[in-house]
Design an enzyme around this catalytic site. Structure first.
Site, short mmCIF file in Angstrom:
data_model
loop_
_atom_site.label_atom_id
_atom_site.label_comp_id
_atom_site.label_asym_id
_atom_site.label_seq_id
_atom_site.Cartn_x
_atom_site.Cartn_y
_atom_site.Cartn_z
N GLU A 35 0.84 -1.20 0.00
CA GLU A 35 0.00 0.00 0.00
C GLU A 35 0.88 1.25 0.00
O GLU A 35 2.04 1.21 0.42
CB GLU A 35 -0.87 0.02 1.27
CG GLU A 35 -2.34 -0.27 1.03
CD GLU A 35 -3.09 0.82 0.28
OE1 GLU A 35 -2.47 1.57 -0.50
OE2 GLU A 35 -4.31 0.89 0.46
N ASP A 36 0.31 2.36 -0.45
CA ASP A 36 1.03 3.63 -0.39
C ASP A 36 0.95 4.24 1.00
O ASP A 36 1.95 4.65 1.57
CB ASP A 36 0.51 4.61 -1.47
CG ASP A 36 -1.01 4.79 -1.45
OD1 ASP A 36 -1.70 4.14 -0.64
OD2 ASP A 36 -1.51 5.59 -2.27
N ASP A 56 -4.31 5.37 6.33
CA ASP A 56 -4.87 6.59 6.90
C ASP A 56 -5.89 6.19 7.97
O ASP A 56 -5.52 5.92 9.11
CB ASP A 56 -5.46 7.39 5.73
CG ASP A 56 -5.96 8.76 6.10
OD1 ASP A 56 -5.56 9.27 7.15
OD2 ASP A 56 -6.74 9.34 5.32
N PHE A 95 -1.92 16.04 4.41
CA PHE A 95 -2.26 15.43 3.12
C PHE A 95 -1.05 15.51 2.22
O PHE A 95 -0.54 16.59 1.92
CB PHE A 95 -3.47 16.12 2.46
CG PHE A 95 -4.01 15.27 1.36
CD1 PHE A 95 -4.87 14.21 1.64
CD2 PHE A 95 -3.61 15.47 0.05
CE1 PHE A 95 -5.33 13.38 0.62
CE2 PHE A 95 -4.06 14.65 -0.98
CZ PHE A 95 -4.92 13.60 -0.68
N ARG A 144 1.11 12.41 -8.88
CA ARG A 144 1.67 11.07 -8.64
C ARG A 144 3.10 10.97 -9.15
O ARG A 144 3.89 10.18 -8.67
CB ARG A 144 0.83 9.99 -9.33
CG ARG A 144 -0.58 9.84 -8.78
CD ARG A 144 -1.20 8.55 -9.34
NE ARG A 144 -2.64 8.49 -9.16
CZ ARG A 144 -3.27 8.06 -8.07
NH1 ARG A 144 -2.58 7.65 -7.04
NH2 ARG A 144 -4.58 8.03 -8.01
P1 IMP Z 1 -7.74 4.67 4.40
O1 IMP Z 1 -8.76 3.67 3.99
O2 IMP Z 1 -8.37 5.87 5.04
O3 IMP Z 1 -6.64 4.10 5.25
O4 IMP Z 1 -7.16 5.26 3.09
C1 IMP Z 1 -6.11 4.78 2.42
C2 IMP Z 1 -6.09 5.38 1.03
O5 IMP Z 1 -6.46 6.77 1.04
C3 IMP Z 1 -4.68 5.37 0.51
O6 IMP Z 1 -4.41 4.17 -0.18
C4 IMP Z 1 -4.65 6.60 -0.38
O7 IMP Z 1 -5.09 6.26 -1.68
C5 IMP Z 1 -5.64 7.55 0.23
N1 IMP Z 1 -4.96 8.57 1.08
C6 IMP Z 1 -4.99 8.68 2.42
N2 IMP Z 1 -4.26 9.71 2.85
C7 IMP Z 1 -3.72 10.27 1.74
C8 IMP Z 1 -2.82 11.37 1.52
O8 IMP Z 1 -2.35 12.07 2.45
N3 IMP Z 1 -2.51 11.64 0.23
C9 IMP Z 1 -2.98 10.92 -0.82
N4 IMP Z 1 -3.81 9.88 -0.66
C10 IMP Z 1 -4.17 9.55 0.61
MG MG Z 2 -4.51 3.96 -2.24
#
Ligand code: IMP
Ligand code: MG
Length: 175
Positions: free
Chosen positions: A99-100, A103, A152, A165
């Site tokens: 994963e990137d 959050d 962010f 990206r």
């Molecule tokens: P989660 O389900 O809230 O943990 O979200 C994860 C996904 O939200 C990541 O795989 C990203 O695609 C996106 N995301 C969350 N925070 C950021 C950020 O700071 N920048 C860009 N994408 C984010």
């Molecule tokens: Mg993602």
């Protein structure tokens, strides 16, 4: 590359490269002698995975999955939509989700549950970035690049409305 004015560098190309190399070495050591199925979460993790996999010496197969929880907004809806499934079968294999960023944790939790139901031999997660202050479900990635504050960020695969990206470093989006 010159960044636009509303971006501030948080992690440089050099810092990212060093950390990704170390993560690859750790993964190689942990899975030594095993075969690994790398499940790359599109689109954000594509660039991280491309660099990471070249530091993994274990015999590996790459596959891609795509889910969405965000639309064009930067706040989570909590809804995970499946956009593209794996092509590989997971059953009986050592699977590492790449994963990137984690959050709220909703996406990774969903993916872990979904892939676990397909009976892998083992299942772990690897993320470049972690924002633990924003968690809505308790989840700790097995491999982690950097823990960051509630900011962010864009670049190195991460987007704001699909842009940025391609930045080589990771920047805070100040908008
Ligand atoms: P989660 O389900 O809230 O943990 O979200 C994860 C996904 O939200 C990541 O795989 C990203 O695609 C996106 N995301 C969350 N925070 C950021 C950020 O700071 N920048 C860009 N994408 C984010
Ligand atoms: Mg993602």
């Amino acid at each position: 590359m010159q960044e636009p004015l509303d971006l501030r560098v948080l992690l440089s190309e050099e810092e990212i490269a060093a950390r990704v190399e170390a993560m690859g070495r750790q993964i190689s050591a942990d899975y030594e002698g095993e075969e690994l199925l790398l499940v790359v979460v599109l689109r954000g993790a594509a660039i991280f995975a491309a660099d990471l996999c070249r530091h993994i010496s274990t015999k590996s197969v790459l596959d891609f999955i795509s889910v969405s929880s965000y639309g064009l907004a930067t706040s989570t809806s909590g809804v995970v939509r499946f956009l593209k499934d794996l092509e590989e079968s997971v059953e009986g294999r050592h699977v590492l989700i790449v994963e990137d960023i984690v959050d709220t944790g909703l996406t990774l939790t969903y993916l872990l549950e979904n892939i676990r139901s397909r009976k892998p031999k083992s299942l772990r997660s690897c993320t470049l970035l972690d924002k633990p202050s924003r968690r809505r479900v308790s989840i700790v990635p097995d491999y982690l690049g950097f823990t960051i504050d509630d900011l962010f960020v864009v670049g190195y695969g991460l987007d704001f409305e699909q842009y940025y990206r391609n930045l080589p470093n990771i920047c805070v989006h100040l908008d």
